[in-house]
Design a protein around this motif. Structure first.
Motif, PDB file in Angstrom:
ATOM      1  N   GLN A  35       0.824  -1.207   0.000  1.00 35.06           N
ATOM      2  CA  GLN A  35       0.000   0.000   0.000  1.00 35.06           C
ATOM      3  C   GLN A  35       0.860   1.259   0.000  1.00 35.06           C
ATOM      4  O   GLN A  35       0.455   2.288  -0.523  1.00 35.06           O
ATOM      5  CB  GLN A  35      -0.919   0.003   1.228  1.00 35.06           C
ATOM      6  CG  GLN A  35      -2.142  -0.878   1.063  1.00 35.06           C
ATOM      7  CD  GLN A  35      -1.788  -2.360   0.935  1.00 35.06           C
ATOM      8  OE1 GLN A  35      -0.992  -2.868   1.718  1.00 35.06           O
ATOM      9  NE2 GLN A  35      -2.364  -3.017  -0.038  1.00 35.06           N
ATOM     10  N   GLY A  36       2.043   1.121   0.537  1.00 34.42           N
ATOM     11  CA  GLY A  36       2.952   2.264   0.570  1.00 34.42           C
ATOM     12  C   GLY A  36       3.352   2.709  -0.827  1.00 34.42           C
ATOM     13  O   GLY A  36       3.754   3.855  -1.045  1.00 34.42           O
ATOM     14  N   SER A  37       3.273   1.813  -1.795  1.00 31.61           N
ATOM     15  CA  SER A  37       3.587   2.207  -3.171  1.00 31.61           C
ATOM     16  C   SER A  37       2.318   2.326  -4.016  1.00 31.61           C
ATOM     17  O   SER A  37       2.304   3.042  -5.020  1.00 31.61           O
ATOM     18  CB  SER A  37       4.559   1.214  -3.814  1.00 31.61           C
ATOM     19  OG  SER A  37       4.052  -0.095  -3.697  1.00 31.61           O
ATOM     20  N   LEU A  38       1.242   1.617  -3.601  1.00 34.51           N
ATOM     21  CA  LEU A  38       0.009   1.637  -4.401  1.00 34.51           C
ATOM     22  C   LEU A  38      -0.612   3.039  -4.442  1.00 34.51           C
ATOM     23  O   LEU A  38      -0.925   3.549  -5.526  1.00 34.51           O
ATOM     24  CB  LEU A  38      -1.005   0.643  -3.811  1.00 34.51           C
ATOM     25  CG  LEU A  38      -2.373   0.640  -4.493  1.00 34.51           C
ATOM     26  CD1 LEU A  38      -2.282   0.047  -5.891  1.00 34.51           C
ATOM     27  CD2 LEU A  38      -3.392  -0.142  -3.674  1.00 34.51           C
ATOM     28  N   TYR A  39      -0.780   3.650  -3.294  1.00 35.81           N
ATOM     29  CA  TYR A  39      -1.479   4.943  -3.270  1.00 35.81           C
ATOM     30  C   TYR A  39      -0.672   6.070  -3.927  1.00 35.81           C
ATOM     31  O   TYR A  39      -1.232   6.860  -4.702  1.00 35.81           O
ATOM     32  CB  TYR A  39      -1.928   5.289  -1.841  1.00 35.81           C
ATOM     33  CG  TYR A  39      -3.128   4.449  -1.471  1.00 35.81           C
ATOM     34  CD1 TYR A  39      -4.397   4.803  -1.908  1.00 35.81           C
ATOM     35  CD2 TYR A  39      -2.985   3.268  -0.767  1.00 35.81           C
ATOM     36  CE1 TYR A  39      -5.498   4.014  -1.624  1.00 35.81           C
ATOM     37  CE2 TYR A  39      -4.077   2.465  -0.475  1.00 35.81           C
ATOM     38  CZ  TYR A  39      -5.335   2.846  -0.908  1.00 35.81           C
ATOM     39  OH  TYR A  39      -6.426   2.057  -0.643  1.00 35.81           O
ATOM     40  N   PRO A  40       0.623   6.165  -3.667  1.00 39.88           N
ATOM     41  CA  PRO A  40       1.381   7.166  -4.433  1.00 39.88           C
ATOM     42  C   PRO A  40       1.284   6.920  -5.939  1.00 39.88           C
ATOM     43  O   PRO A  40       1.166   7.868  -6.721  1.00 39.88           O
ATOM     44  CB  PRO A  40       2.821   6.969  -3.935  1.00 39.88           C
ATOM     45  CG  PRO A  40       2.659   6.435  -2.557  1.00 39.88           C
ATOM     46  CD  PRO A  40       1.446   5.562  -2.603  1.00 39.88           C
ATOM     47  N   ALA A  41       1.272   5.640  -6.338  1.00 39.52           N
ATOM     48  CA  ALA A  41       1.179   5.325  -7.773  1.00 39.52           C
ATOM     49  C   ALA A  41      -0.176   5.766  -8.326  1.00 39.52           C
ATOM     50  O   ALA A  41      -0.257   6.331  -9.425  1.00 39.52           O
ATOM     51  CB  ALA A  41       1.381   3.827  -7.995  1.00 39.52           C
ATOM     52  N   LEU A  42      -1.238   5.519  -7.556  1.00 41.17           N
ATOM     53  CA  LEU A  42      -2.568   5.928  -8.018  1.00 41.17           C
ATOM     54  C   LEU A  42      -2.644   7.445  -8.188  1.00 41.17           C
ATOM     55  O   LEU A  42      -3.194   7.944  -9.175  1.00 41.17           O
ATOM     56  CB  LEU A  42      -3.627   5.452  -7.012  1.00 41.17           C
ATOM     57  CG  LEU A  42      -4.016   3.974  -7.115  1.00 41.17           C
ATOM     58  CD1 LEU A  42      -4.812   3.547  -5.882  1.00 41.17           C
ATOM     59  CD2 LEU A  42      -4.825   3.712  -8.373  1.00 41.17           C
ATOM     60  N   HIS A  43      -2.087   8.172  -7.233  1.00 44.81           N
ATOM     61  CA  HIS A  43      -2.139   9.642  -7.327  1.00 44.81           C
ATOM     62  C   HIS A  43      -1.248  10.148  -8.463  1.00 44.81           C
ATOM     63  O   HIS A  43      -1.578  11.127  -9.130  1.00 44.81           O
ATOM     64  CB  HIS A  43      -1.746  10.263  -5.981  1.00 44.81           C
ATOM     65  CG  HIS A  43      -2.861  10.174  -4.992  1.00 44.81           C
ATOM     66  ND1 HIS A  43      -3.686  11.235  -4.678  1.00 44.81           N
ATOM     67  CD2 HIS A  43      -3.318   9.126  -4.255  1.00 44.81           C
ATOM     68  CE1 HIS A  43      -4.596  10.851  -3.797  1.00 44.81           C
ATOM     69  NE2 HIS A  43      -4.385   9.573  -3.516  1.00 44.81           N
TER      70      HIS A  43
END
Lengths: 108, 333
Positions: free
Chosen positions: A45-53
């Protein structure tokens, strides 16, 4: 099978692909990656949300805050036409890359 | 590009709202994850502990998201501030620099357009830019590899991304006229599809048809404009007449406009021997022609493909047609 962290640069591709199945929120996308890869891949999740944004700022996905049935607020992402075009390009690049690696590993 | 600008503008306009929405978003994720662990049998406390561990820390994730947005915002904002500061401080210099850049871009675009026309001219046919020529080169002899018939047939059968595929070669033939005069002419022996590739309509009669390529079909010819005028006196009743082309008696089935020129050869007259079309041209009549884009192929690769699919041409083209297809292939993408 042990879970494998994603290779650098592949998370965007997976997110875009998951969103071709329909709009989804971050947790749903993460779950889909786990399910479809049969627990083989884990998008932290630490990389998922920055990637989504990052994808949203690039215009590859668009998002909207919605309220779920149990009154929770969730952000739902959907693929944009630009994201679909990017997915097509990155899929071709990835397939070429994967095939090249496979050829080398099978050499000799 | 527009989508990105809109997304960026929305991000700037809603910066504060997005910050609070990120918190909601991550809280939603955490609660969903806790529920999933509980559903799998974990106690609520254990489920929460696992969910927080998997999330990698709420604060860190929030910071990572803010960083993504800040990097985007700061980059553009920094560039904009610098630009405005330069305009204010050196208005003349900034204006001159901007104008110079615009002029340079314009000159560059014009030069690219001009050299593009010279180096890669488009053919004077409908959608001429979509027609390319394939030549087989033999690097061992640094020359053309003319035995490409089987490759042509394979390309024609397998190609999915091209509209049509035609092949031709030019040969010298004696055109024997009714009064026993003999005129040497350059003949382009082509497949019928070459006319479809160029989308050339006949000035009179017809062009070649696929049936003309079949074994046993009568030999037919399509006259080029120059030969029709010079050797046949521009007679309109030439269609249906038989003429002697080398050792072959052929029937004139059509005539086409002078503009059908191929790859720098002299301007052409159409002639078809058995199942092929020739495009002969009066000798020395000039005609610059247009050389289309070329793609050179490794001839050895072509030979290997040929061997794998040997014999595939049988029944497709007659012997004359097989010879005619050996020189060049033009494709419409």
């Amino acid at each position: 099978m042990p879970k494998t962290d994603l290779l650098q640069g592949t998370l965007d591709l997976l997110i875009l692909k998951i969103l071709t199945l329909g709009p989804n929120h971050g947790w749903g996308i993460s779950n889909r990656i786990r399910q479809i890869s049969r627990d083989g891949l884990n998008a932290s999740q630490g990389s998922l949300y920055p990637a989504l944004h990052r994808l949203e700022l690039n215009g590859d996905v668009a998002s909207q805050m919605t309220t779920s049935e149990n009154n929770r607020r969730a952000r739902v992402y959907r693929l944009t036409p630009a994201g679909r075009r990017r997915l097509e390009g990155e899929t071709a690049t990835w397939e070429h890359f994967a095939l090249s690696i496979k050829r080398i590993l099978q050499a000799g | 590009m527009l989508a990105r600008l809109i997304a960026y503008a929305r991000g700037i306009a809603r910066r504060r709202a997005i910050s609070s929405e990120v918190e909601d978003e991550l809280r939603f994720h955490l609660e969903q994850e806790i529920e999933a662990h509980v559903a799998r049998g974990a106690s609520p406390a254990e489920a929460r502990r696992r969910a927080l561990r998997d999330l990698g820390g709420l604060t860190q994730t929030k910071e990572a998201v803010r960083e993504v947005r800040a990097i985007w915002g700061s980059g553009l904002a920094h560039d904009s501030r610098l630009g405005l500061r330069m305009v204010r401080k050196y208005p003349g210099l900034t204006l001159a620099g901007g104008l110079a850049l615009a002029i340079a871009v314009g000159i560059g675009a014009a030069w690219y357009d001009f050299t593009g026309d010279l180096l890669r001219p488009s053919l004077p046919f409908p959608d001429g830019t979509r027609i390319v020529e394939i030549e087989m080169r033999n690097p061992m002899i640094s020359g053309d590899e003319r035995r490409v018939l089987h490759d042509f047939l394979i390309w024609k059968r397998d190609a999915r991304l091209i509209g049509d595929l035609g092949a031709y070669r030019t040969v010298e033939r004696n055109l024997v006229l009714g009064d026993a005069r003999t005129e040497p002419v350059t003949v382009a022996e082509t497949t019928a599809s070459a006319f479809r590739v160029t989308r050339v309509r006949p000035l009179m009669g017809r062009t070649l048809l696929d049936g003309d390529e079949q074994p046993g079909a009568r030999a037919v010819i399509v006259l080029g404009f120059g030969v029709w005028q010079q050797q046949f006196g521009a007679r309109p009743d030439v269609i249906g007449q038989t003429v002697q082309l080398g050792r072959t008696t052929t029937t004139v089935v059509g005539g086409h406009a002078a503009r059908l020129r191929v790859s720098g050869e002299p301007q052409a007259v159409g002639a078809a021997s058995t199942s092929t079309v020739g495009i002969p041209a009066a000798r020395g009549s000039g005609g610059s022609g247009v050389r289309p884009a070329r793609a050179e192929c490794d001839s050895s690769a072509g030979v290997r493909r040929d061997h794998r699919t040997g014999g595939s041409s049988d029944g497709c083209l007659s012997s004359d047609a097989r010879a005619s297809a050996s020189a060049r292939a033009g494709i419409r993408r």
